[in-house]
Each structure stands twice: as structure tokens, then as C-alpha cells.
Design a protein around this motif. Structure first.
Motif, PDB file in Angstrom:
ATOM      1  N   ALA A  20       0.837  -1.204   0.000  1.00  0.00           N
ATOM      2  CA  ALA A  20       0.000   0.000   0.000  1.00  0.00           C
ATOM      3  C   ALA A  20       0.868   1.249   0.000  1.00  0.00           C
ATOM      4  O   ALA A  20       0.595   2.212  -0.732  1.00  0.00           O
ATOM      5  N   TRP A 231      -4.282   2.040   4.063  1.00  0.00           N
ATOM      6  CA  TRP A 231      -5.212   1.880   2.942  1.00  0.00           C
ATOM      7  C   TRP A 231      -6.051   3.128   2.707  1.00  0.00           C
ATOM      8  O   TRP A 231      -6.361   3.474   1.564  1.00  0.00           O
ATOM      9  N   ASN A 276      -9.684  -2.921  -1.225  1.00  0.00           N
ATOM     10  CA  ASN A 276     -10.243  -3.660  -0.101  1.00  0.00           C
ATOM     11  C   ASN A 276     -11.446  -2.868   0.394  1.00  0.00           C
ATOM     12  O   ASN A 276     -11.737  -1.786  -0.106  1.00  0.00           O
ATOM     13  N   ALA A 279     -10.598   0.842   1.503  1.00  0.00           N
ATOM     14  CA  ALA A 279     -10.129   1.696   0.417  1.00  0.00           C
ATOM     15  C   ALA A 279     -11.219   1.942  -0.613  1.00  0.00           C
ATOM     16  O   ALA A 279     -11.204   2.955  -1.315  1.00  0.00           O
TER      17      ALA A 279
END
Length: 346
Positions: A20, A231, A276, A279
Motif C-alpha cells: 500500500a 489503505w 479492499n 479503500a
């Protein structure tokens, strides 16, 4: 059980920079090289968005730490007791609210399936679990609004119920009969999978009286704080770049407007575009600001959440490909239905 923190950091010479942070550095470097004047506005937007979300992040981190330290995850096993229809309902509700990582569920579900737990209840749990948890609810409500967060929670449970009762109704068909792979399920070496008897025991709500549980609280809180920070920082930077460079007319033309088409396209785009669950929230916020329809936003988040790599691997590891295909089919159909419903009331 949406994707809560599950660190895989290396040690010693094997330590690596988290992907990330690498992606964030690459994104900012690209902006600096191609449009140096835009770098500070992108950084400023990212920092401001993080500050706005900070109260929700803090509360989410504390909540996850408390649930982990108290052993509240042990309540999950109770969803798989009693009549099958009762199991389906409880599995969908618990799956949609429980804050556990995907790898943690693999040994638990493997044991349940081996002991004869019905696939219908397991399917309900699997479909609902990647979509919502207390932390994601707070992040979603803080960015997209309480109404969207409540609607997504209801959709997560509804998707679990649809898959659970659909599996229950067609359990005797060739697709769903004999669902388990012949080989044993793989194990994972992360801390959340270290227990040989996952989700056993009774929760201790006053965890602060126990030094070991206080240590668990600190560890879970710090791990999840780092997970959310990395994130969300990346996601807000992506949002800033999208708003600056992606034409709103293009987004509106692709996934905007009424009708079934944008919702179906949102579901189809969900899997490849999903970073994810956390995010995805700023990403969807940017898309909505540029013309994405409400229904497409909902189908995007639901389909992407179920098909994201951690959630999908947990299913693929244990069941045969035809059952995995049914899992994805439920996810797509349920995401489109939820998108249509949300489009009609939002």
C-alpha cells in the motif's frame, strides 16, 4: 467479517515495504513527474480527508481492539447450532457484523463443514462476512453517509440470506451436492489462525482486568490502526487524482443514470477495481461525485467485497469449483438486486 487488519510483515532480512505504501509512493511520484503543480493539492486533499475521517477511524480501532480482547468472536460458533433455517439467519447476521479477518475463518469453517454443518449456513456466512463490520460501518457512514452504511449492512445480511436459503432449497442438486474438496484445507501462519480450536470459549467483556487480554487489545488496536491508515491514505490519494484528472462526464456516461445497465456494470467492475473494503469507500465517494449512480455504487461495493482476494480464497480453499461458482453467482445476482433496490429509494 470484512477485511480487518491481518499483518504479514516480515522480520529481519525478510522485511519488505508494504504494497500500500509502495503504491502510494508510486502514485505521488507519477503526479510529481507528470504535473508537479498538482502534487501539493493532492497531498493536501489526502491529509484533509484523513483528518475528517480520524474520529471514525479512532472509534473503529478501539471497537475492534475491545472485541478481540474480550473474545467476542467466540459468539460466531453459536450461529451454527440448532435448526438449519435458524442457522442460515444467524450466520447471515453474524457474518455481516463480525470483525474477523478472512484467514481466521478458514480453519473454523473447515471444521464446521467436516463435522456436518450445512452448506446453506456456511454460504450465508461467507457471502455476508466480507461486506461489513463495525469498523467498516463507521468509515462508510463517515464518508458516504449513515443511510448508505445502513443500506449496505442490510444488503450484506440480505445477500447472505439469499445465498443461504438458495443453497438450502437446491442442496440436493449436482452443483451443491458433496461440496468439499477432497484434500484438506490449507492452513495459514498468521496470528489470527494460530488457534487449533478457533472461536472456542466464553467472551470476557471486562477484559481490562486481565493482563493478557489488555495486551491483545493493544496489539489489535495498533495493528488495525496501521491497516486503516495505510489503505485510507492510498484511497484518498486515488480519490484526489480521480477528481482532478478523470472527466466527470466519462464516469456519468459509463455508470451514471437510471436503469439496469449501470448497476450491472458496477457489479462487473467491482472485482477488478476493488482494493479492499476500506479503500473502496473513498473510491466510491469520488465516483459518486463524478456521476456514478447510487445503484451502481451499491452493486460495485457488494460485488467487489465478496469477490476480493481474501474473501474468495477462503471459499476456494475449501469447496469444489462448482460450489465456488455458485458463491460468485449469488454475489453477482444479490449485488444487482441490492443496487436496484437502493437506486429506487436513495
Amino acid at each position: 467479517m470484512a477485511e480487518t487488519a491481518h499483518s504479514h510483515a516480515g522480520h529481519g532480512h525478510g522485511a519488505r515495504v508494504d504494497r500500500a505504501w509502495l503504491l502510494l509512493a508510486a502514485l505521488l511520484a507519477a503526479v510529481a513527474v507528470m504535473d508537479a503543480a498538482a502534487l501539493w493539492p493532492v497531498v493536501r486533499f489526502t491529509g484533509g480527508a484523513l483528518l475528517d475521517t480520524a474520529p471514525f477511524i479512532a472509534f473503529a480501532v478501539l471497537a475492534i481492539g475491545g472485541l478481540k480482547a474480550s473474545g467476542a468472536e467466540n459468539l460466531v460458533a453459536r450461529a451454527f447450532q440448532g435448526r438449519e433455517t435458524r442457522m442460515i439467519v444467524l450466520a447471515a447476521v453474524v457474518g455481516g457484523l463480525a470483525p474477523f479477518c478472512s484467514c481466521e475463518v478458514i480453519p473454523f469453517i473447515a471444521a464446521l463443514l467436516a463435522l456436518g454443518a450445512p452448506l446453506s449456513a456456511v454460504m450465508a456466512f461467507w457471502l455476508a462476512s466480507p461486506l461489513m463490520d463495525p469498523a467498516m460501518f463507521l468509515i462508510t457512514s463517515g464518508t458516504l453517509g449513515l443511510d448508505f452504511a445502513l443500506a449496505k449492512t442490510a444488503a450484506a445480511v440480505g445477500l447472505g440470506l439469499m445465498g443461504g436459503f438458495g443453497t438450502w432449497a437446491f442442496a440436493a442438486t449436482p452443483v451443491l451436492r458433496d461440496p468439499l474438496r477432497a484434500r484438506s484445507a490449507p492452513t495459514c501462519e498468521t496470528s489470527c489462525c494460530s488457534s487449533k480450536t478457533p472461536f472456542s470459549g466464553t467472551p470476557v467483556w471486562r477484559f481490562w482486568n486481565d493482563p493478557a487480554r489488555r495486551a491483545t487489545f493493544r496489539s489489535a488496536a495498533l495493528e488495525n490502526a496501521g491497516f486503516l491508515l495505510k489503505w485510507l491514505t492510498l484511497a484518498y490519494a486515488v480519490e484526489a487524482v480521480m477528481i482532478r484528472y478523470v472527466p466527470a462526464e466519462w464516469i456519468a456516461g459509463l455508470v451514471g443514470g437510471p436503469g439496469l445497465g449501470p448497476i450491472v456494470l458496477g457489479a462487473l467492475l467491482g472485482a477488478p477495481a476493488y482494493l479492499n473494503g476500506y479503500a473502496a469507500v473513498p473510491l466510491v465517494d469520488a465516483l459518486l461525485n463524478q456521476g456514478m449512480s447510487n445503484g451502481a455504487a451499491m452493486s460495485f461495493m457488494l460485488a467487489g467485497g465478496v469477490s476480493c482476494i481474501p474473501a474468495a480464497i477462503a471459499v476456494w480453499a475449501l469447496v469444489k469449483p462448482r460450489v465456488f461458482a455458485a458463491y460468485l453467482g449469488y454475489a453477482f445476482a444479490g449485488s444487482v438486486i441490492a443496487g436496484l433496490l437502493w437506486q429506487s429509494i436513495a
